[in-house]
Design a protein around this motif. Structure first.
Motif, PDB file in Angstrom:
ATOM      1  N   MET A   1      30.507  35.285 -27.695  1.00  0.00           N
ATOM      2  CA  MET A   1      31.876  35.203 -27.186  1.00  0.00           C
ATOM      3  C   MET A   1      32.549  36.565 -27.092  1.00  0.00           C
ATOM      4  N   ASP A   2      31.767  37.653 -27.160  1.00  0.00           N
ATOM      5  CA  ASP A   2      32.364  38.985 -27.192  1.00  0.00           C
ATOM      6  C   ASP A   2      32.342  39.687 -25.844  1.00  0.00           C
ATOM      7  N   ARG A   3      31.596  39.143 -24.878  1.00  0.00           N
ATOM      8  CA  ARG A   3      31.487  39.818 -23.602  1.00  0.00           C
ATOM      9  C   ARG A   3      32.768  39.638 -22.790  1.00  0.00           C
ATOM     10  N   PRO A   4      33.385  40.714 -22.289  1.00  0.00           N
ATOM     11  CA  PRO A   4      34.648  40.586 -21.570  1.00  0.00           C
ATOM     12  C   PRO A   4      34.470  39.965 -20.192  1.00  0.00           C
ATOM     13  N   THR A   6      35.485  40.439 -16.670  1.00  0.00           N
ATOM     14  CA  THR A   6      36.076  41.483 -15.840  1.00  0.00           C
ATOM     15  C   THR A   6      36.585  40.901 -14.531  1.00  0.00           C
ATOM     16  N   THR A   7      37.491  41.646 -13.892  1.00  0.00           N
ATOM     17  CA  THR A   7      37.991  41.224 -12.582  1.00  0.00           C
ATOM     18  C   THR A   7      36.855  41.153 -11.579  1.00  0.00           C
ATOM     19  N   GLU A   8      35.913  42.095 -11.659  1.00  0.00           N
ATOM     20  CA  GLU A   8      34.789  42.097 -10.723  1.00  0.00           C
ATOM     21  C   GLU A   8      33.956  40.833 -10.882  1.00  0.00           C
ATOM     22  N   ALA A   9      33.752  40.411 -12.143  1.00  0.00           N
ATOM     23  CA  ALA A   9      32.961  39.207 -12.381  1.00  0.00           C
ATOM     24  C   ALA A   9      33.673  37.970 -11.871  1.00  0.00           C
ATOM     25  N   ILE A  10      34.995  37.938 -12.054  1.00  0.00           N
ATOM     26  CA  ILE A  10      35.773  36.790 -11.579  1.00  0.00           C
ATOM     27  C   ILE A  10      35.695  36.691 -10.063  1.00  0.00           C
ATOM     28  N   GLY A  15      28.029  35.045  -8.306  1.00  0.00           N
ATOM     29  CA  GLY A  15      27.512  35.217  -9.657  1.00  0.00           C
ATOM     30  C   GLY A  15      28.125  34.241 -10.628  1.00  0.00           C
ATOM     31  N   CYS A  16      28.465  33.048 -10.148  1.00  0.00           N
ATOM     32  CA  CYS A  16      29.091  32.073 -11.023  1.00  0.00           C
ATOM     33  C   CYS A  16      28.479  30.701 -10.788  1.00  0.00           C
ATOM     34  N   HIS A  17      28.973  29.732 -11.507  1.00  0.00           N
ATOM     35  CA  HIS A  17      28.479  28.373 -11.358  1.00  0.00           C
ATOM     36  C   HIS A  17      28.707  27.880  -9.931  1.00  0.00           C
ATOM     37  N   PRO A  18      27.797  27.044  -9.405  1.00  0.00           N
ATOM     38  CA  PRO A  18      27.941  26.557  -8.023  1.00  0.00           C
ATOM     39  C   PRO A  18      29.291  25.917  -7.719  1.00  0.00           C
ATOM     40  N   ASP A  75      31.688  27.420 -16.025  1.00  0.00           N
ATOM     41  CA  ASP A  75      31.807  28.803 -15.560  1.00  0.00           C
ATOM     42  C   ASP A  75      31.575  29.773 -16.714  1.00  0.00           C
ATOM     43  N   LEU A  76      32.165  29.480 -17.862  1.00  0.00           N
ATOM     44  CA  LEU A  76      31.964  30.321 -19.042  1.00  0.00           C
ATOM     45  C   LEU A  76      30.499  30.316 -19.472  1.00  0.00           C
ATOM     46  N   LYS A  77      29.885  29.143 -19.445  1.00  0.00           N
ATOM     47  CA  LYS A  77      28.475  29.049 -19.825  1.00  0.00           C
ATOM     48  C   LYS A  77      27.597  29.824 -18.848  1.00  0.00           C
ATOM     49  N   TRP A  78      27.899  29.720 -17.562  1.00  0.00           N
ATOM     50  CA  TRP A  78      27.143  30.437 -16.532  1.00  0.00           C
ATOM     51  C   TRP A  78      27.183  31.938 -16.770  1.00  0.00           C
ATOM     52  N   ARG A  79      28.300  32.420 -17.255  1.00  0.00           N
ATOM     53  CA  ARG A  79      28.474  33.856 -17.508  1.00  0.00           C
ATOM     54  C   ARG A  79      27.917  34.291 -18.873  1.00  0.00           C
ATOM     55  N   GLY A  80      27.367  33.344 -19.630  1.00  0.00           N
ATOM     56  CA  GLY A  80      26.839  33.683 -20.938  1.00  0.00           C
ATOM     57  C   GLY A  80      27.887  33.800 -22.008  1.00  0.00           C
ATOM     58  N   LEU A  81      29.066  33.239 -21.762  1.00  0.00           N
ATOM     59  CA  LEU A  81      30.183  33.338 -22.703  1.00  0.00           C
ATOM     60  C   LEU A  81      30.362  32.080 -23.549  1.00  0.00           C
ATOM     61  N   LEU A  82      29.557  31.050 -23.287  1.00  0.00           N
ATOM     62  CA  LEU A  82      29.684  29.804 -24.039  1.00  0.00           C
ATOM     63  C   LEU A  82      28.283  29.289 -24.364  1.00  0.00           C
ATOM     64  N   PRO A  83      27.744  29.676 -25.516  1.00  0.00           N
ATOM     65  CA  PRO A  83      26.349  29.363 -25.845  1.00  0.00           C
ATOM     66  C   PRO A  83      26.150  27.966 -26.421  1.00  0.00           C
ATOM     67  N   VAL A  84      26.607  26.955 -25.692  1.00  0.00           N
ATOM     68  CA  VAL A  84      26.389  25.568 -26.086  1.00  0.00           C
ATOM     69  C   VAL A  84      25.850  24.801 -24.886  1.00  0.00           C
TER      70      VAL A  84
END
Length: 293
Positions: A1-4, A6-10, A15-18, A75-84
């Motif tokens: 849960m530490d990865r920020p 970023t605006t670029e990622a948003i 690079g996100c969930h379908p 979306d959070l899980k796709w980005r590696g921010l939610l490891p469940v």
């Protein structure tokens, strides 16, 4: 849960969930999405909701809020921010004219793991209560029991619900005006059996933002024909009151939700939370004795 985030990622829809690949590319939508992601991550962190490797059952009713909750978590899980692991679940409660095909089609189209469960709680509610009664409480109680059971069967540690900021504030006012107690919906709680957590990651998210997200992502909304068709619910009065306060004094809803996380027991009247009996200044005799020494 530490990865920020970023605006670029948003902004990088590829690079996100379908679910987000057909999202608007407008600045307004990107701000909305970034705000919701930030608020959900804050709740996840503040209330220690995430334990990597566990499985969550996300309740999907077909309303805007549950769709939005699922989309943000994916979306959070796709980005590696939610490891469940996430399993969406719809409980078909047997309401007349319920479009049974809508949710399975949408879930399959977007490649979302899910379970559809049919239980005719509609007949139970309408049989037990008179026509002029409000069904929400009994309907919710029956639905929650089945969802706990499904969570156990699926090996899920948590049931995740789409209650947002307004839901929490309305519940607080209902308890204040009608229940005679200070209580709301906590972001995290344990069921009575002690084996399933209930999580509300949208606790800081505004209902208006969830509506904007639903419109932007074109969720196939299914209206509730049970409680949603009844007029005069006490909750509607609380909603109208909150909207009136917000219109007169913008920002009050955010202030109120912060207040629920900033309680001062010594400034309240609950003797179970603060030792008023043991709170006493030294008596005049004791002060005189101390002065004499």
């Amino acid at each position: 849960m530490d990865r920020p985030v970023t605006t670029e990622a948003i902004n990088a829809n590829e690079g996100c969930h379908p679910l987000f690949r057909q999202a608007p590319g407008s600045v307004e939508f990107n701000k909305l999405r970034k705000r919701l992601i930030r608020q959900v991550r804050q709740v996840l962190d503040d209330y220690s909701m995430v334990r990597p490797g566990e499985r969550w059952l996300v309740a999907l009713s077909g309303g805007k809020d549950s769709y939005g909750l699922l989309a943000i978590l994916l979306d959070l899980k796709w980005r590696g921010l939610l490891p469940v692991e996430i399993l969406a679940c719809n409980l078909d409660q047997g309401q007349p004219n319920f479009p049974k095909h809508v949710l399975p089609n949408w879930l399959n189209t977007n490649g979302i793991a899910h379970r559809i469960e049919y239980r005719d709680t509609y007949s139970v509610v309408t049989d037990k209560l008179p026509d002029n009664a409000t069904y929400c409480s009994l309907c919710s109680w029956l639905r929650r029991g089945h969802l706990y059971r499904i969570a156990r069967e699926e090996g899920c540690s948590a049931l995740v619900l789409g209650h947002h900021r307004e839901d929490i504030l309305e519940t607080f006012l209902l308890n204040l005006f009608h229940g005679g107690r200070l209580a709301a919906m906590p972001p995290k709680l344990l069921n009575d059996e002690g084996d399933v957590e209930v999580l509300r990651p949208l606790a800081l998210c505004a209902e208006a933002d969830m509506a904007k997200l639903a419109e932007a992502l074109a969720f196939p909304i299914i209206p509730c024909d049970l409680c949603g068709s009844q007029d005069g619910l006490q909750r509607n009065a609380m909603k109208a009151m909150l909207d009136d306060i917000e219109q007169r004094m913008p920002g009050r809803k955010d202030t109120m939700i912060r207040a629920l996380a900033n309680i001062r027991p010594s400034q309240m009247l609950d003797r179970n939370l603060f030792d008023f009996v043991g709170l006493a200044a030294p008596s005049a005799v004791a002060r005189a004795a101390d002065a004499a020494e």
